[in-house]
Design a protein around this motif. Structure first.
Motif, PDB file in Angstrom:
ATOM      1  N   GLY A  18       0.788  -1.180  -0.032  1.00  0.00           N
ATOM      2  CA  GLY A  18       0.052  -0.026  -0.095  1.00  0.00           C
ATOM      3  C   GLY A  18       0.811   1.134  -0.110  1.00  0.00           C
ATOM      4  N   ILE A  19       2.042   1.311   0.019  1.00  0.00           N
ATOM      5  CA  ILE A  19       3.095   2.132  -0.326  1.00  0.00           C
ATOM      6  C   ILE A  19       2.918   2.929  -1.894  1.00  0.00           C
ATOM      7  CG2 ILE A  19       5.480   3.082  -0.231  1.00  0.00           C
ATOM      8  CD1 ILE A  19       6.002   0.565   1.630  1.00  0.00           C
ATOM      9  N   HIS A  20       2.481   4.101  -1.796  1.00  0.00           N
ATOM     10  CA  HIS A  20       2.321   4.557  -3.156  1.00  0.00           C
ATOM     11  C   HIS A  20       2.439   6.269  -2.925  1.00  0.00           C
ATOM     12  CE1 HIS A  20       0.937   5.472  -7.140  1.00  0.00           C
ATOM     13  NE2 HIS A  20      -0.270   6.113  -6.467  1.00  0.00           N
ATOM     14  N   LEU A  21       3.558   7.032  -3.719  1.00  0.00           N
ATOM     15  CA  LEU A  21       3.787   8.197  -3.601  1.00  0.00           C
ATOM     16  C   LEU A  21       2.966   8.839  -4.821  1.00  0.00           C
ATOM     17  CD1 LEU A  21       7.533   8.620  -2.670  1.00  0.00           C
ATOM     18  CD2 LEU A  21       5.368   9.307  -1.369  1.00  0.00           C
ATOM     19  N   THR A  22       2.351   9.744  -4.928  1.00  0.00           N
ATOM     20  CA  THR A  22       2.073  10.583  -5.847  1.00  0.00           C
ATOM     21  C   THR A  22       2.655  11.842  -6.341  1.00  0.00           C
ATOM     22  OG1 THR A  22       0.436  12.320  -4.594  1.00  0.00           O
ATOM     23  CG2 THR A  22      -0.339  10.001  -5.183  1.00  0.00           C
ATOM     24  N   THR A  23       2.436  12.317  -7.510  1.00  0.00           N
ATOM     25  CA  THR A  23       3.443  13.456  -7.886  1.00  0.00           C
ATOM     26  C   THR A  23       2.675  14.813  -7.583  1.00  0.00           C
ATOM     27  OG1 THR A  23       1.592  13.474  -9.949  1.00  0.00           O
ATOM     28  CG2 THR A  23       3.684  12.255 -10.052  1.00  0.00           C
ATOM     29  N   ALA A  24       1.589  14.977  -6.933  1.00  0.00           N
ATOM     30  CA  ALA A  24       0.936  16.238  -6.393  1.00  0.00           C
ATOM     31  C   ALA A  24       1.929  16.985  -5.400  1.00  0.00           C
ATOM     32  CB  ALA A  24      -0.240  15.785  -5.724  1.00  0.00           C
TER      33      ALA A  24
END
Length: 305
Positions: A49-55
């Motif tokens: 569930g590790i997920h970095l976004t570009t925001a």
């Protein structure tokens, strides 16, 4: 300083010498390594569930770009001020010699003596700013009667300025220089003292370390984590895009560091040797001392020192 002939826009894309890419290529390779790790490890760590976004990276990237702009403007302003100081010093040197040569009763050997003091001042200042040994140039340029006072002095630049003042006082005592002319020439000597102080201020007062450090850390943290935010959308294109974005930020940060001290010998620093030779050529030409020293030319890497 990099001095290149005019190039076609396409050929300039591939310039290497003079580019900050030389100094950041290892750092870019580390970013490339992080990008490869992000691509390979994404299927594994995404299951947690590790997920970095570009925001957040978009917001941080805009902030970093603004601060890098301020940082580069501050460094470039130091570079321009340094070049202005040396340009004004050249103007003042020529004005001094014009004033000296315009005095009736000054002998040719006395004019040549003063020129030697002027040139010794320029070269001593160059060595002072680059923290190199000035003795060879001082012995080459200084009249023999002034060498003992200057060469062994721990502050030869300031001492040379004092010797110019003493030379002027001697001519005043001889009755060759009137009080009005003495005051006018002494004002130009004060200008040289101001340029010396300005160069010392730039060389001895860097941009506040804490300001540079926080920007340095932020840029590197941003570039390290960026691949992990891009990989979900770009997949195999992550290394290319991440390295390109990192190149922009790292280049600006590296260029700001280089320009912060404009008196060094890096490719984008001021060519102090060439400036000193140019002053020497001008003063000797004004006194009809030929042949003149050869002007400095860029080396095979287009670097003029």
């Amino acid at each position: 300083m990099i001095v290149r002939p005019h190039q076609h826009w396409f050929l300039r894309l591939f310039d290497w010498h003079g580019s900050v890419l030389v100094s950041i290529v290892f750092r870019l390779s580390l970013n490339l390594l992080m990008s490869v790790i992000a691509v390979i490890g994404y299927p594994w760590y995404s299951t947690f569930g590790i997920h970095l976004t570009t925001a957040p990276f978009s917001l941080i990237g805009v902030s970093i770009a603004i601060f890098l702009g301020f940082r580069n403007n501050a460094s470039y302003a130091r570079f321009i001020e340094a070049r202005t100081l040396w340009g004004n010093m050249h103007i003042t040197q020529r004005s001094l010699l014009r004033q000296i040569k315009g005095i009736r009763g000054i002998r040719a050997e006395q004019v040549q003596e003063f020129i030697g003091l002027q040139l010794a001042f320029s070269w001593a200042l160059k060595h002072r700013l680059r923290q190199t040994d000035a003795q060879a140039d001082l012995r080459r340029l200084l009249p023999e009667k002034w060498q003992r006072a200057v060469v062994d002095n721990p502050m030869p630049t300031s001492q040379t300025l004092l010797c110019m003042g003493e030379w002027l006082a001697q001519r005043r005592d001889e009755g060759v220089v009137s009080d009005i002319v003495w005051q006018s020439i002494d004002e130009n000597l004060n200008h040289l003292s101001a340029y010396l102080g300005g160069c010392d201020r730039l060389a001895g007062t860097p941009i506040p370390f804490a300001y540079s450090l926080i920007l340095h850390r932020t840029v590197y943290l941003f570039c390290t984590l960026l691949p992990f935010a891009l990989v979900a959308d770009l997949h195999l294109m992550t290394p290319l895009v991440s390295v390109f974005i990192s190149y922009t930020f790292l280049s600006l940060e590296s260029l700001a560091e280089e320009l912060e001290d404009p008196f060094g010998t890096a490719p984008n620093h001021l060519p102090l040797d060439a400036l000193c030779v140019n002053i020497e050529r001008n003063l000797k030409a004004m006194n009809d001392e030929f042949p003149l020293p050869e002007p400095r030319q860029p080396d095979k890497y287009f670097n003029l020192t």
